[in-house]
Scaffold this motif. Structure first.
Motif, mmCIF file in Angstrom:
data_model
loop_
_atom_site.group_PDB
_atom_site.id
_atom_site.type_symbol
_atom_site.label_atom_id
_atom_site.label_comp_id
_atom_site.label_asym_id
_atom_site.label_seq_id
_atom_site.Cartn_x
_atom_site.Cartn_y
_atom_site.Cartn_z
ATOM 1 N N ALA A 90 12.231 11.746 1.626
ATOM 2 C CA ALA A 90 13.678 11.746 1.454
ATOM 3 C C ALA A 90 14.343 10.605 2.211
ATOM 4 O O ALA A 90 15.437 10.162 1.832
ATOM 5 C CB ALA A 90 14.262 13.081 1.910
ATOM 6 N N ASP A 91 13.706 10.105 3.276
ATOM 7 C CA ASP A 91 14.271 8.971 4.017
ATOM 8 C C ASP A 91 13.646 7.640 3.613
ATOM 9 O O ASP A 91 13.754 6.651 4.327
ATOM 10 C CB ASP A 91 14.188 9.189 5.533
ATOM 11 N N GLY A 92 12.999 7.606 2.467
ATOM 12 C CA GLY A 92 12.572 6.344 1.879
ATOM 13 C C GLY A 92 11.239 5.805 2.324
ATOM 14 O O GLY A 92 10.886 4.676 1.990
ATOM 15 N N VAL A 93 10.453 6.585 3.063
ATOM 16 C CA VAL A 93 9.133 6.121 3.508
ATOM 17 C C VAL A 93 8.142 6.250 2.358
ATOM 18 O O VAL A 93 7.980 7.334 1.787
ATOM 19 C CB VAL A 93 8.648 6.915 4.736
ATOM 20 N N ALA A 94 7.492 5.141 2.018
ATOM 21 C CA ALA A 94 6.521 5.131 0.932
ATOM 22 C C ALA A 94 5.097 4.901 1.430
ATOM 23 O O ALA A 94 4.167 4.818 0.631
ATOM 24 C CB ALA A 94 6.887 4.061 -0.093
ATOM 25 N N GLU A 95 4.942 4.776 2.731
ATOM 26 C CA GLU A 95 3.606 4.670 3.336
ATOM 27 C C GLU A 95 3.102 6.098 3.555
ATOM 28 O O GLU A 95 3.615 6.821 4.404
ATOM 29 C CB GLU A 95 3.678 3.914 4.655
ATOM 30 N N ILE A 96 2.107 6.492 2.790
ATOM 31 C CA ILE A 96 1.709 7.898 2.749
ATOM 32 C C ILE A 96 1.066 8.331 4.059
ATOM 33 O O ILE A 96 0.172 7.669 4.584
ATOM 34 C CB ILE A 96 0.727 8.149 1.586
ATOM 35 N N PRO A 109 -0.933 11.761 5.075
ATOM 36 C CA PRO A 109 -1.442 13.001 4.474
ATOM 37 C C PRO A 109 -0.747 14.256 4.983
ATOM 38 O O PRO A 109 -0.654 15.247 4.251
ATOM 39 C CB PRO A 109 -2.926 12.987 4.867
ATOM 40 N N ASP A 110 -0.229 14.209 6.209
ATOM 41 C CA ASP A 110 0.398 15.402 6.776
ATOM 42 C C ASP A 110 1.672 15.797 6.033
ATOM 43 O O ASP A 110 2.001 16.978 5.940
ATOM 44 C CB ASP A 110 0.713 15.184 8.259
ATOM 45 N N TRP A 111 2.431 14.813 5.513
ATOM 46 C CA TRP A 111 3.621 15.180 4.744
ATOM 47 C C TRP A 111 3.384 15.157 3.249
ATOM 48 O O TRP A 111 4.157 15.740 2.476
ATOM 49 C CB TRP A 111 4.845 14.337 5.103
ATOM 50 N N HIS A 112 2.298 14.525 2.806
ATOM 51 C CA HIS A 112 2.074 14.392 1.367
ATOM 52 C C HIS A 112 1.348 15.601 0.757
ATOM 53 O O HIS A 112 1.863 16.244 -0.169
ATOM 54 C CB HIS A 112 1.294 13.113 1.093
ATOM 55 N N PHE A 113 0.178 15.914 1.268
ATOM 56 C CA PHE A 113 -0.667 16.898 0.590
ATOM 57 C C PHE A 113 -0.124 18.324 0.582
ATOM 58 O O PHE A 113 -0.380 19.069 -0.378
ATOM 59 C CB PHE A 113 -2.086 16.856 1.152
ATOM 60 N N PRO A 114 0.654 18.766 1.574
ATOM 61 C CA PRO A 114 1.208 20.124 1.467
ATOM 62 C C PRO A 114 2.110 20.326 0.246
ATOM 63 O O PRO A 114 2.318 21.465 -0.170
ATOM 64 C CB PRO A 114 1.995 20.270 2.772
ATOM 65 N N TYR A 115 2.632 19.253 -0.320
ATOM 66 C CA TYR A 115 3.520 19.350 -1.482
ATOM 67 C C TYR A 115 2.803 19.033 -2.795
ATOM 68 O O TYR A 115 3.431 19.070 -3.857
ATOM 69 C CB TYR A 115 4.710 18.404 -1.311
ATOM 70 N N GLY A 168 1.427 2.569 -5.240
ATOM 71 C CA GLY A 168 1.564 2.128 -3.847
ATOM 72 C C GLY A 168 1.943 0.668 -3.768
ATOM 73 O O GLY A 168 2.895 0.220 -4.386
ATOM 74 N N SER A 169 1.165 -0.091 -2.959
ATOM 75 C CA SER A 169 1.306 -1.556 -2.903
ATOM 76 C C SER A 169 2.747 -1.969 -2.596
ATOM 77 O O SER A 169 3.379 -2.725 -3.340
ATOM 78 C CB SER A 169 0.828 -2.192 -4.216
ATOM 79 N N ILE A 170 3.272 -1.485 -1.478
ATOM 80 C CA ILE A 170 4.702 -1.622 -1.172
ATOM 81 C C ILE A 170 5.148 -3.085 -1.150
ATOM 82 O O ILE A 170 6.191 -3.429 -1.706
ATOM 83 C CB ILE A 170 5.021 -0.948 0.176
ATOM 84 N N SER A 171 4.372 -3.958 -0.509
ATOM 85 C CA SER A 171 4.803 -5.356 -0.405
ATOM 86 C C SER A 171 4.859 -6.024 -1.767
ATOM 87 O O SER A 171 5.741 -6.853 -2.035
ATOM 88 C CB SER A 171 3.869 -6.138 0.529
ATOM 89 N N VAL A 172 3.939 -5.667 -2.652
ATOM 90 C CA VAL A 172 3.952 -6.217 -4.016
ATOM 91 C C VAL A 172 5.205 -5.747 -4.749
ATOM 92 O O VAL A 172 5.904 -6.535 -5.394
ATOM 93 C CB VAL A 172 2.683 -5.805 -4.783
ATOM 94 N N VAL A 173 5.512 -4.466 -4.644
ATOM 95 C CA VAL A 173 6.700 -3.915 -5.301
ATOM 96 C C VAL A 173 7.962 -4.575 -4.759
ATOM 97 O O VAL A 173 8.875 -4.925 -5.524
ATOM 98 C CB VAL A 173 6.762 -2.387 -5.125
ATOM 99 N N VAL A 202 11.058 15.910 2.659
ATOM 100 C CA VAL A 202 10.737 15.734 4.075
ATOM 101 C C VAL A 202 11.243 14.363 4.510
ATOM 102 O O VAL A 202 11.235 13.416 3.721
ATOM 103 C CB VAL A 202 9.208 15.855 4.316
ATOM 104 N N ALA A 203 11.725 14.265 5.739
ATOM 105 C CA ALA A 203 12.076 12.978 6.339
ATOM 106 C C ALA A 203 10.953 12.593 7.285
ATOM 107 O O ALA A 203 10.764 13.222 8.330
ATOM 108 C CB ALA A 203 13.408 13.075 7.082
ATOM 109 N N ALA A 204 10.180 11.592 6.915
ATOM 110 C CA ALA A 204 9.012 11.212 7.717
ATOM 111 C C ALA A 204 9.415 10.626 9.060
ATOM 112 O O ALA A 204 8.715 10.795 10.055
ATOM 113 C CB ALA A 204 8.153 10.216 6.953
ATOM 114 N N ARG A 205 10.510 9.874 9.081
ATOM 115 C CA ARG A 205 11.058 9.263 10.298
ATOM 116 C C ARG A 205 10.211 8.120 10.846
ATOM 117 O O ARG A 205 10.575 7.493 11.830
ATOM 118 C CB ARG A 205 11.302 10.313 11.385
ATOM 119 N N LYS A 206 9.110 7.841 10.233
ATOM 120 C CA LYS A 206 8.300 6.688 10.611
ATOM 121 C C LYS A 206 7.450 6.291 9.413
ATOM 122 O O LYS A 206 7.197 7.100 8.525
ATOM 123 C CB LYS A 206 7.400 7.005 11.810
ATOM 124 N N GLY A 207 7.038 5.036 9.412
ATOM 125 C CA GLY A 207 6.252 4.527 8.298
ATOM 126 C C GLY A 207 7.036 3.502 7.509
ATOM 127 O O GLY A 207 8.255 3.363 7.639
#
Length: 204
Positions: free
Chosen positions: A12-18, A20-26, A123-128, A147-152
């Protein structure tokens, strides 16, 4: 002309660097359907170096293991993969090649190639980020986690010019994940508070 599609898991806060702790539970069958379905709209996968290394280090083994994800692993292996890297690479995954020359010129050429039906960038954030700045991304397909990752690393970098989008599709999953498809759009007409105050009215 082929579309360039960016497919990303994002918070929700725009972090696209995955993480696993915030990704896989969803991650549920709805997200699986959405994520794998994006590949049906493309016959070229464009990958940054780090994403390629991650994919090539996992998917061939998953294909060989023959478990539930093997058909998708086979689809990835069979698809043409174009990798962005400043260094020469020795590819261990089939149908992989190094991008030919400048990134922007190469992607423009892929878009114009009649044999290319679509180009997906997982993925590939820099390319995007580079392709967004050049106006070469046609769709952002985001799976927004509640979720707001707050880092990444975030999807959007610092810049002087805003990106404007049109919402092409949305879907909300039981987990709270929202799938949203954005298309690049022209900026809206200029407006300020004088225009906005006309839309305000007291309740009742």
């Amino acid at each position: 002309m082929a579309k360039v599609i960016s497919s990303l898991f994002i918070t929700a806060d725009g972090v696209a660097e995955i993480d696993p702790d915030w990704h896989f539970p969803y991650f549920d069958e709805n997200m699986g359907r959405a994520a794998t379905g994006d590949y049906d709209d493309a016959n070229v996968i464009l990958l940054g170096r780090e994403t390629y290394d991650s994919f090539a280090g996992a998917w061939p083994d998953r294909e060989a293991a023959g478990e539930e994800d093997a058909p998708f692993a086979t689809q990835l292996g069979d698809t043409r993969k174009v990798v962005v890297s400043r260094q020469q690479l020795e590819f261990t995954w089939r149908n992989a090649e190094l991008i030919d020359g400048d990134l922007l010129e190469a992607v423009a050429a892929l878009k114009a190639d009649d044999a290319v039906t679509g180009i997906i960038i997982p993925g590939s954030i820099s390319v995007v980020q580079q392709l967004l700045a050049a106006g070469l991304v046609d769709e952002l397909r985001l799976l927004v986690h509640p979720v707001a990752a707050r880092k990444g690393r975030r999807l959007f970098d610092e810049g002087d010019t805003p990106y404007h989008f049109r919402v092409a599709a949305t879907e909300t999953f039981p987990t709270g994940v929202i799938r949203v498809v954005y298309e690049l759009a022209e900026p809206p007409a200029k407006a300020g508070y004088d225009e906005a105050k006309e839309m305000l009215s007291p309740e009742g």
